[in-house]
Design a protein around this motif. Sequence first.
Motif: not given
Length: 218
Positions: A65-75, A77-84, A40-45
């Motif tokens: 397709r990879f089970g990663m589409e649930v981007m959460r607005p709260s840290p 509820q997230s386990d992946v931080l994409i520093v973009s 679950w990536p974090m909704m963060f940019g």
Amino acid sequence: MNDDKGITSPGYEIPPELRHQVTITTLERIYNWGRANSLWPMMFGLACCAIEMIATAASRYDLARFGMEVMRPSPRQSDVLIVSGTVTKKMVPQIVRLYNQMAEPRYVIAMGACASGGGPFKEGYNVVSGIDKFIPVDVYIPGCPPTPQALLNGLIALQKKIERQSLRDLPWYQKGPSEPIPVPVLGPDLMDPRKYALIREVTHQQMLQENQEEAAHE
């Protein structure tokens, strides 16, 4: 996983007549397989790389397709931080704070040249030379900005890393709580609390040197 055959190849021989009825695996493999396919990536940019991250989640590339589409607005509820995007000194304390609030196990992807090493702004006064100076990074994705395909490749690389992990070695499965990373302090410049002793020592040496120079001039 230790090989390329999947979670159903733990190294135990199954009789030919039972191969279509019996499947043998290990708890570690099936656990890692479940985690790798439900990130679950974090909704963060931060900057322009976030636009490519948004495009990756759109219908053309279908991140689901990879089970990663649930981007959460709260840290929490997230386990992946994409520093973009570009990591400025003003944003580093917020990024570290968000990382500390994420659920464990947690992972970090440095997306783009800015997050990985400063990018074209590396010599700027307000940009840090890579987020890995403050939080641990698992996957680096080059590019300025990286394409959606590059982000997909980075996410797949993270999946493969998770599948190879051992529950015995990971810090978040050890006894006792894990220590949070000290949040940097933004003052005249960005100060890492973990380097306070070094900053104090260097400052003290500079003061002694200045006092000695003043005494010599007198």
